[in-house]
Design a protein around this motif. Structure first.
Motif, PDB file in Angstrom:
ATOM      1  N   ALA A  10       7.666 -22.709  10.647  1.00  0.00           N
ATOM      2  CA  ALA A  10       7.649 -21.494  11.470  1.00  0.00           C
ATOM      3  C   ALA A  10       8.838 -20.592  11.122  1.00  0.00           C
ATOM      4  CB  ALA A  10       7.678 -21.861  12.946  1.00  0.00           C
ATOM      5  N   ASP A  11      10.009 -21.196  10.871  1.00  0.00           N
ATOM      6  CA  ASP A  11      11.187 -20.416  10.471  1.00  0.00           C
ATOM      7  C   ASP A  11      10.955 -19.726   9.131  1.00  0.00           C
ATOM      8  OD1 ASP A  11      12.564 -21.285  12.721  1.00  0.00           O
ATOM      9  OD2 ASP A  11      13.627 -22.880  11.638  1.00  0.00           O
ATOM     10  N   ILE A  12      10.350 -20.449   8.206  1.00  0.00           N
ATOM     11  CA  ILE A  12      10.088 -19.902   6.875  1.00  0.00           C
ATOM     12  C   ILE A  12       9.098 -18.745   6.967  1.00  0.00           C
ATOM     13  CG2 ILE A  12       9.113 -20.413   4.602  1.00  0.00           C
ATOM     14  CD1 ILE A  12      10.252 -23.296   4.983  1.00  0.00           C
ATOM     15  N   LYS A  13       8.043 -18.928   7.736  1.00  0.00           N
ATOM     16  CA  LYS A  13       7.030 -17.867   7.892  1.00  0.00           C
ATOM     17  C   LYS A  13       7.650 -16.636   8.561  1.00  0.00           C
ATOM     18  CE  LYS A  13       2.315 -16.945   9.410  1.00  0.00           C
ATOM     19  NZ  LYS A  13       2.386 -15.649   8.847  1.00  0.00           N
ATOM     20  N   ALA A  14       8.471 -16.845   9.565  1.00  0.00           N
ATOM     21  CA  ALA A  14       9.119 -15.722  10.239  1.00  0.00           C
ATOM     22  C   ALA A  14      10.039 -14.969   9.279  1.00  0.00           C
ATOM     23  CB  ALA A  14       9.906 -16.221  11.451  1.00  0.00           C
ATOM     24  N   ALA A  15      10.758 -15.689   8.437  1.00  0.00           N
ATOM     25  CA  ALA A  15      11.642 -15.048   7.467  1.00  0.00           C
ATOM     26  C   ALA A  15      10.835 -14.259   6.439  1.00  0.00           C
ATOM     27  CB  ALA A  15      12.515 -16.095   6.773  1.00  0.00           C
ATOM     28  N   ALA A  18       9.594 -11.113   8.043  1.00  0.00           N
ATOM     29  CA  ALA A  18      10.690 -10.152   8.170  1.00  0.00           C
ATOM     30  C   ALA A  18      10.989  -9.490   6.828  1.00  0.00           C
ATOM     31  CB  ALA A  18      11.940 -10.843   8.711  1.00  0.00           C
ATOM     32  N   MET A  19      10.977 -10.276   5.757  1.00  0.00           N
ATOM     33  CA  MET A  19      11.249  -9.727   4.440  1.00  0.00           C
ATOM     34  C   MET A  19      10.169  -8.731   4.025  1.00  0.00           C
ATOM     35  SD  MET A  19      12.625 -13.201   2.640  1.00  0.00           S
ATOM     36  CE  MET A  19      13.037 -12.511   1.048  1.00  0.00           C
ATOM     37  N   LEU A  20       8.921  -9.046   4.333  1.00  0.00           N
ATOM     38  CA  LEU A  20       7.834  -8.124   4.011  1.00  0.00           C
ATOM     39  C   LEU A  20       7.941  -6.849   4.844  1.00  0.00           C
ATOM     40  CD1 LEU A  20       4.835 -10.592   3.654  1.00  0.00           C
ATOM     41  CD2 LEU A  20       6.024  -9.360   1.824  1.00  0.00           C
ATOM     42  N   ALA A  21       8.284  -7.004   6.114  1.00  0.00           N
ATOM     43  CA  ALA A  21       8.435  -5.835   6.986  1.00  0.00           C
ATOM     44  C   ALA A  21       9.573  -4.936   6.500  1.00  0.00           C
ATOM     45  CB  ALA A  21       8.682  -6.278   8.420  1.00  0.00           C
ATOM     46  N   SER A  39      11.338 -13.810  -2.801  1.00  0.00           N
ATOM     47  CA  SER A  39      11.633 -14.811  -3.823  1.00  0.00           C
ATOM     48  C   SER A  39      12.298 -15.997  -3.138  1.00  0.00           C
ATOM     49  CB  SER A  39      12.557 -14.242  -4.900  1.00  0.00           C
ATOM     50  OG  SER A  39      13.855 -14.035  -4.387  1.00  0.00           O
ATOM     51  N   VAL A  40      12.326 -17.109  -3.818  1.00  0.00           N
ATOM     52  CA  VAL A  40      12.944 -18.307  -3.248  1.00  0.00           C
ATOM     53  C   VAL A  40      14.429 -18.055  -2.997  1.00  0.00           C
ATOM     54  CG1 VAL A  40      13.491 -20.740  -3.637  1.00  0.00           C
ATOM     55  CG2 VAL A  40      11.275 -19.839  -4.318  1.00  0.00           C
ATOM     56  N   ARG A  41      15.074 -17.378  -3.938  1.00  0.00           N
ATOM     57  CA  ARG A  41      16.507 -17.107  -3.799  1.00  0.00           C
ATOM     58  C   ARG A  41      16.786 -16.239  -2.571  1.00  0.00           C
ATOM     59  NH1 ARG A  41      19.325 -12.852  -4.958  1.00  0.00           N
ATOM     60  NH2 ARG A  41      17.664 -11.889  -6.162  1.00  0.00           N
ATOM     61  N   ARG A  42      16.010 -15.165  -2.405  1.00  0.00           N
ATOM     62  CA  ARG A  42      16.219 -14.281  -1.255  1.00  0.00           C
ATOM     63  C   ARG A  42      15.822 -14.966   0.053  1.00  0.00           C
ATOM     64  NH1 ARG A  42      14.018  -9.149  -4.378  1.00  0.00           N
ATOM     65  NH2 ARG A  42      12.365 -10.645  -4.685  1.00  0.00           N
ATOM     66  N   LEU A  43      14.757 -15.777   0.004  1.00  0.00           N
ATOM     67  CA  LEU A  43      14.341 -16.519   1.195  1.00  0.00           C
ATOM     68  C   LEU A  43      15.428 -17.490   1.625  1.00  0.00           C
ATOM     69  CD1 LEU A  43      12.162 -17.270   3.277  1.00  0.00           C
ATOM     70  CD2 LEU A  43      11.236 -18.864   1.580  1.00  0.00           C
ATOM     71  N   ARG A  44      15.998 -18.193   0.662  1.00  0.00           N
ATOM     72  CA  ARG A  44      17.069 -19.153   0.960  1.00  0.00           C
ATOM     73  C   ARG A  44      18.286 -18.446   1.552  1.00  0.00           C
ATOM     74  NH1 ARG A  44      20.731 -22.616  -2.803  1.00  0.00           N
ATOM     75  NH2 ARG A  44      20.970 -24.440  -1.503  1.00  0.00           N
ATOM     76  N   GLN A  45      18.596 -17.279   1.011  1.00  0.00           N
ATOM     77  CA  GLN A  45      19.722 -16.491   1.523  1.00  0.00           C
ATOM     78  C   GLN A  45      19.448 -16.033   2.954  1.00  0.00           C
ATOM     79  OE1 GLN A  45      20.438 -12.984  -0.783  1.00  0.00           O
ATOM     80  NE2 GLN A  45      22.431 -12.619   0.129  1.00  0.00           N
ATOM     81  N   LEU A  55      11.536 -24.981  -0.401  1.00  0.00           N
ATOM     82  CA  LEU A  55      11.256 -23.581  -0.089  1.00  0.00           C
ATOM     83  C   LEU A  55      10.242 -22.998  -1.068  1.00  0.00           C
ATOM     84  CD1 LEU A  55      14.800 -22.234   0.843  1.00  0.00           C
ATOM     85  CD2 LEU A  55      12.895 -22.721   2.380  1.00  0.00           C
ATOM     86  N   ALA A  56      10.352 -23.366  -2.339  1.00  0.00           N
ATOM     87  CA  ALA A  56       9.397 -22.876  -3.338  1.00  0.00           C
ATOM     88  C   ALA A  56       7.993 -23.367  -3.014  1.00  0.00           C
ATOM     89  CB  ALA A  56       9.816 -23.340  -4.732  1.00  0.00           C
ATOM     90  N   ARG A  57       7.887 -24.615  -2.608  1.00  0.00           N
ATOM     91  CA  ARG A  57       6.583 -25.178  -2.238  1.00  0.00           C
ATOM     92  C   ARG A  57       6.001 -24.433  -1.030  1.00  0.00           C
ATOM     93  NH1 ARG A  57       8.083 -30.176  -0.788  1.00  0.00           N
ATOM     94  NH2 ARG A  57       8.595 -30.604  -2.943  1.00  0.00           N
ATOM     95  N   SER A  58       6.812 -24.205  -0.033  1.00  0.00           N
ATOM     96  CA  SER A  58       6.366 -23.486   1.160  1.00  0.00           C
ATOM     97  C   SER A  58       5.972 -22.055   0.821  1.00  0.00           C
ATOM     98  CB  SER A  58       7.464 -23.465   2.219  1.00  0.00           C
ATOM     99  OG  SER A  58       7.749 -24.757   2.656  1.00  0.00           O
ATOM    100  N   LEU A  59       6.737 -21.437  -0.053  1.00  0.00           N
ATOM    101  CA  LEU A  59       6.461 -20.059  -0.439  1.00  0.00           C
ATOM    102  C   LEU A  59       5.141 -19.946  -1.195  1.00  0.00           C
ATOM    103  CD1 LEU A  59       7.728 -17.306  -0.138  1.00  0.00           C
ATOM    104  CD2 LEU A  59       8.922 -17.681  -2.282  1.00  0.00           C
ATOM    105  N   ARG A  60       4.855 -20.913  -2.066  1.00  0.00           N
ATOM    106  CA  ARG A  60       3.563 -20.918  -2.780  1.00  0.00           C
ATOM    107  C   ARG A  60       2.398 -21.034  -1.807  1.00  0.00           C
ATOM    108  NH1 ARG A  60       6.322 -23.999  -6.542  1.00  0.00           N
ATOM    109  NH2 ARG A  60       5.580 -25.933  -5.634  1.00  0.00           N
ATOM    110  N   GLU A  61       2.562 -21.857  -0.785  1.00  0.00           N
ATOM    111  CA  GLU A  61       1.510 -22.009   0.223  1.00  0.00           C
ATOM    112  C   GLU A  61       1.336 -20.722   1.022  1.00  0.00           C
ATOM    113  OE1 GLU A  61       2.644 -25.388   2.547  1.00  0.00           O
ATOM    114  OE2 GLU A  61       2.384 -26.777   0.879  1.00  0.00           O
ATOM    115  N   LEU A  62       2.447 -20.097   1.406  1.00  0.00           N
ATOM    116  CA  LEU A  62       2.363 -18.860   2.182  1.00  0.00           C
ATOM    117  C   LEU A  62       1.811 -17.700   1.358  1.00  0.00           C
ATOM    118  CD1 LEU A  62       5.673 -18.911   4.229  1.00  0.00           C
ATOM    119  CD2 LEU A  62       3.357 -19.064   5.101  1.00  0.00           C
ATOM    120  N   GLU A  63       2.119 -17.699   0.071  1.00  0.00           N
ATOM    121  CA  GLU A  63       1.643 -16.610  -0.789  1.00  0.00           C
ATOM    122  C   GLU A  63       0.128 -16.480  -0.749  1.00  0.00           C
ATOM    123  OE1 GLU A  63       2.067 -15.202  -5.450  1.00  0.00           O
ATOM    124  OE2 GLU A  63       2.870 -17.124  -4.816  1.00  0.00           O
TER     125      GLU A  63
END
Length: 66
Positions: A10-15, A18-21, A39-45, A55-63
């Motif tokens: 849920a935290d990852i999806k919210a981030a 927010a980044m897309l917004a 990106s994974v780097r910006r998401l981690r930051q 995070l990369a795995r989660s990002l691939r799923e969310l993409e």
């Protein structure tokens, strides 16, 4: 033995939301636009840390959802 993730899905999806917004983007998005905004780097930051691989795995799923 694996570690407990620092960030919940849920935290990852919210981030990501927010980044897309912040980029002025909304779903549905082509993969290239999604990857330019998130990106994974910006998401981690944005999250303040976390395992790069998880995070990369989660990002691939969310993409695919966007």
């Amino acid at each position: 033995m694996s570690r407990t993730p620092i960030n919940s899905p849920a935290d990852i999806k919210a981030a990501v939301d927010a980044m897309l917004a912040e980029s002025g983007l909304r779903a549905p998005l082509p993969a290239t636009q999604f990857r330019r905004a998130v990106s994974v780097r910006r998401l981690r930051q944005k999250l303040g840390g976390g395992d790069h691989t998880a995070l990369a795995r989660s990002l691939r799923e969310l993409e695919q959802q966007y």
